[in-house]
Design an enzyme around this catalytic site. Structure first.
Site, PDB file in Angstrom:
ATOM      1  N   ALA A  97      -5.139  -2.413   4.641  1.00  0.00           N
ATOM      2  CA  ALA A  97      -6.449  -1.980   4.955  1.00  0.00           C
ATOM      3  C   ALA A  97      -7.248  -2.136   3.661  1.00  0.00           C
ATOM      4  O   ALA A  97      -6.567  -2.002   2.497  1.00  0.00           O
ATOM      5  CB  ALA A  97      -6.622  -0.509   5.543  1.00  0.00           C
ATOM      6  N   TYR A  98      -8.487  -2.015   3.568  1.00  0.00           N
ATOM      7  CA  TYR A  98      -9.556  -1.991   2.669  1.00  0.00           C
ATOM      8  C   TYR A  98     -10.028  -0.470   2.614  1.00  0.00           C
ATOM      9  O   TYR A  98     -10.412   0.130   3.347  1.00  0.00           O
ATOM     10  CB  TYR A  98     -10.688  -2.915   2.777  1.00  0.00           C
ATOM     11  CG  TYR A  98     -11.616  -2.648   1.730  1.00  0.00           C
ATOM     12  CD1 TYR A  98     -11.809  -3.581   0.732  1.00  0.00           C
ATOM     13  CD2 TYR A  98     -12.519  -1.384   1.698  1.00  0.00           C
ATOM     14  CE1 TYR A  98     -12.625  -3.469  -0.425  1.00  0.00           C
ATOM     15  CE2 TYR A  98     -13.506  -1.321   0.671  1.00  0.00           C
ATOM     16  CZ  TYR A  98     -13.674  -2.369  -0.330  1.00  0.00           C
ATOM     17  OH  TYR A  98     -14.387  -1.920  -1.530  1.00  0.00           O
ATOM     18  N   THR A  99      -9.346   0.122   1.618  1.00  0.00           N
ATOM     19  CA  THR A  99      -9.653   1.709   1.668  1.00  0.00           C
ATOM     20  C   THR A  99     -10.215   2.335   0.430  1.00  0.00           C
ATOM     21  O   THR A  99     -10.530   3.666   0.269  1.00  0.00           O
ATOM     22  CB  THR A  99      -8.084   2.282   1.187  1.00  0.00           C
ATOM     23  OG1 THR A  99      -7.426   1.803   0.124  1.00  0.00           O
ATOM     24  CG2 THR A  99      -7.400   2.160   2.697  1.00  0.00           C
TER      25      THR A  99
ATOM     26  N   THR B 132      -8.527   6.067  11.168  1.00  0.00           N
ATOM     27  CA  THR B 132      -9.038   6.989  10.154  1.00  0.00           C
ATOM     28  C   THR B 132      -9.969   8.032  10.678  1.00  0.00           C
ATOM     29  O   THR B 132     -10.472   7.833  11.735  1.00  0.00           O
ATOM     30  CB  THR B 132      -9.729   6.471   8.974  1.00  0.00           C
ATOM     31  OG1 THR B 132     -10.301   7.247   8.047  1.00  0.00           O
ATOM     32  CG2 THR B 132     -10.784   5.429   9.239  1.00  0.00           C
ATOM     33  N   ASP B 133     -10.114   9.344   9.968  1.00  0.00           N
ATOM     34  CA  ASP B 133     -11.066  10.176  10.362  1.00  0.00           C
ATOM     35  C   ASP B 133     -12.388   9.847  10.243  1.00  0.00           C
ATOM     36  O   ASP B 133     -13.293  10.382  10.680  1.00  0.00           O
ATOM     37  CB  ASP B 133     -10.792  11.523   9.726  1.00  0.00           C
ATOM     38  CG  ASP B 133     -10.723  11.360   8.317  1.00  0.00           C
ATOM     39  OD1 ASP B 133     -10.005  10.601   7.583  1.00  0.00           O
ATOM     40  OD2 ASP B 133     -11.508  11.920   7.452  1.00  0.00           O
TER      41      ASP B 133
ATOM     42  N   TYR C  47     -17.240   2.014   5.218  1.00  0.00           N
ATOM     43  CA  TYR C  47     -15.779   1.937   5.275  1.00  0.00           C
ATOM     44  C   TYR C  47     -15.435   2.564   6.847  1.00  0.00           C
ATOM     45  O   TYR C  47     -14.458   1.809   7.655  1.00  0.00           O
ATOM     46  CB  TYR C  47     -15.390   3.069   4.451  1.00  0.00           C
ATOM     47  CG  TYR C  47     -13.565   3.206   4.658  1.00  0.00           C
ATOM     48  CD1 TYR C  47     -12.779   2.417   4.532  1.00  0.00           C
ATOM     49  CD2 TYR C  47     -13.452   4.543   5.365  1.00  0.00           C
ATOM     50  CE1 TYR C  47     -11.353   2.657   4.904  1.00  0.00           C
ATOM     51  CE2 TYR C  47     -11.844   5.016   5.413  1.00  0.00           C
ATOM     52  CZ  TYR C  47     -10.975   4.107   5.331  1.00  0.00           C
ATOM     53  OH  TYR C  47      -9.702   4.433   5.708  1.00  0.00           O
TER      54      TYR C  47
ATOM     55  N   ASP D 207      -1.650 -12.859   4.348  1.00  0.00           N
ATOM     56  CA  ASP D 207      -2.993 -12.698   4.206  1.00  0.00           C
ATOM     57  C   ASP D 207      -3.205 -12.339   6.052  1.00  0.00           C
ATOM     58  O   ASP D 207      -3.280 -13.147   6.616  1.00  0.00           O
ATOM     59  CB  ASP D 207      -4.043 -13.679   3.792  1.00  0.00           C
ATOM     60  CG  ASP D 207      -5.353 -13.013   3.751  1.00  0.00           C
ATOM     61  OD1 ASP D 207      -5.621 -12.015   4.259  1.00  0.00           O
ATOM     62  OD2 ASP D 207      -6.127 -13.713   2.869  1.00  0.00           O
TER      63      ASP D 207
ATOM     64  N   GLY E 293       0.884  -1.225  -0.085  1.00  0.00           N
ATOM     65  CA  GLY E 293       0.061  -0.023  -0.106  1.00  0.00           C
ATOM     66  C   GLY E 293       0.981   1.230  -0.049  1.00  0.00           C
ATOM     67  O   GLY E 293       2.045   1.189   0.226  1.00  0.00           O
ATOM     68  N   GLN E 294       0.106   2.489  -0.204  1.00  0.00           N
ATOM     69  CA  GLN E 294       0.993   3.584  -0.438  1.00  0.00           C
ATOM     70  C   GLN E 294       1.554   3.864   1.059  1.00  0.00           C
ATOM     71  O   GLN E 294       3.043   4.290   0.949  1.00  0.00           O
ATOM     72  CB  GLN E 294       0.058   4.852  -0.806  1.00  0.00           C
ATOM     73  CG  GLN E 294      -1.053   5.102   0.374  1.00  0.00           C
ATOM     74  CD  GLN E 294      -1.631   6.520   0.019  1.00  0.00           C
ATOM     75  OE1 GLN E 294      -1.183   7.329  -0.752  1.00  0.00           O
ATOM     76  NE2 GLN E 294      -2.925   6.620   0.340  1.00  0.00           N
TER      77      GLN E 294
END
Length: 291
Positions: A59-61, A100-101, A124, A35, A9-10
């Site tokens: 994460a699933y984003t 996350t926010d 989400y 996984d 991921g990023q």
């Protein structure tokens, strides 16, 4: 030794680069390699690396797709973090988990602090909130690091989308009634690398923290800054038109206010993120070949 899960991921990619640049020992595993919903795979990764800290950057984003891909969002954001936390508890290894926010509904007028009640608006946010709860239930030895409006050199993000659209269009229409703190992956990676050695030796630091870019803006303000930063380099200066959330309906509702109060993190770890405007300028230059 830091073990990074979600290496593809990023944030995972940025964290690997930052750790390498700072000569911090680390091992990183992508989803294909580990996984996070597979407790056996997670346990084998810990056994192979014997880390002092585990970082869950997986994460699933896909915020809008989550409204349909509910099970995929649950696996990535709720079940997986709980599995990781359970393995970390069994191995007595501290865990840094990224949140996350979107756990907030954005109705508060002032910046959000860690103790504010959560009230996510969509799938989400609900799965990320459930992931926080799963981590807290499984292990006391954790840091939950909430951040917002993440962008950087790797992966897909708003800044990179705006750079692409600035090349393709003469007008960009961007929402101006949602406020937040754009946060670079470089700053998040630096924050994690400051947290890791501290929590390995100081249990008093465990808990939930907010960490985001200094200052606040709207998506429209963020887009304006990106366009202004790239214009001298590319010669392209599309107009950036302010619109409302109602003008740009999406499957998932977004919080109107995602501004964070990060003072608890600053007091605890002696570190704060750069001003979002400065980081935006720097990363635009990197991505346009001028950095």
């Amino acid at each position: 030794m830091i073990l990074i899960l979600g290496a593809g991921g990023q944030l995972g990619q940025e964290l690997q680069r930052s750790a390498s640049n700072k000569a911090v020992p680390h091992r990183a595993f992508s989803h294909a390699e580990v996984d996070i919903v597979d407790a056996g795979a997670v346990a084998r990764a810990l056994d192979a690396t014997r880390p002092t800290v585990v970082v869950n950057a997986a994460a699933y984003t896909k915020v809008d797709l989550a409204e349909k891909e509910i099970e995929a969002a649950r696996l990535g954001n709720e079940i997986g973090p709980g599995v990781i936390a359970g393995v970390c508890a069994a191995e007595r290894t501290p865990l840094i988990h990224i949140s996350t926010d979107y756990v907030f509904d954005g109705a508060k007028s002032a910046p959000y602090v860690e103790s504010d009640p959560i009230s996510p608006l969509g799938v989400y946010g609900r799965t990320k909130a459930a992931g926080e709860a799963a981590v807290r239930e499984a292990t006391d030895h954790h840091i939950i690091l909430r951040t917002s409006w993440v962008y950087g050199e790797f992966g897909n993000n708003f800044l990179k989308t705006m750079l692409r659209l600035a090349r393709e269009r003469d007008e960009l229409r961007v929402v101006a009634d949602q406020r937040g703190c754009p946060t670079s992956t470089r700053d998040i990676a630096d924050a994690i690398l400051r947290i890791a050695p501290r929590i390995a030796s100081d249990a008093n630091l465990y808990g939930t923290y907010h960490f985001a870019g200094a200052g606040a803006t709207t998506w429209h303000g963020f887009a304006n800054r990106i366009v202004d930063a790239q214009a001298p380099i590319t010669g392209r200066r599309p107009s950036v038109v302010a619109i409302t959330s109602a003008d740009y309906p999406t499957p998932a509702r977004r919080p109107a206010n995602s501004v964070f109060d990060c003072s608890l993190f600053e007091r605890s770890f002696g570190f704060s993120a750069h001003p979002w405007s400065e980081e935006t300028d720097a990363i635009v230059k990197l991505l346009t070949g001028d950095g």
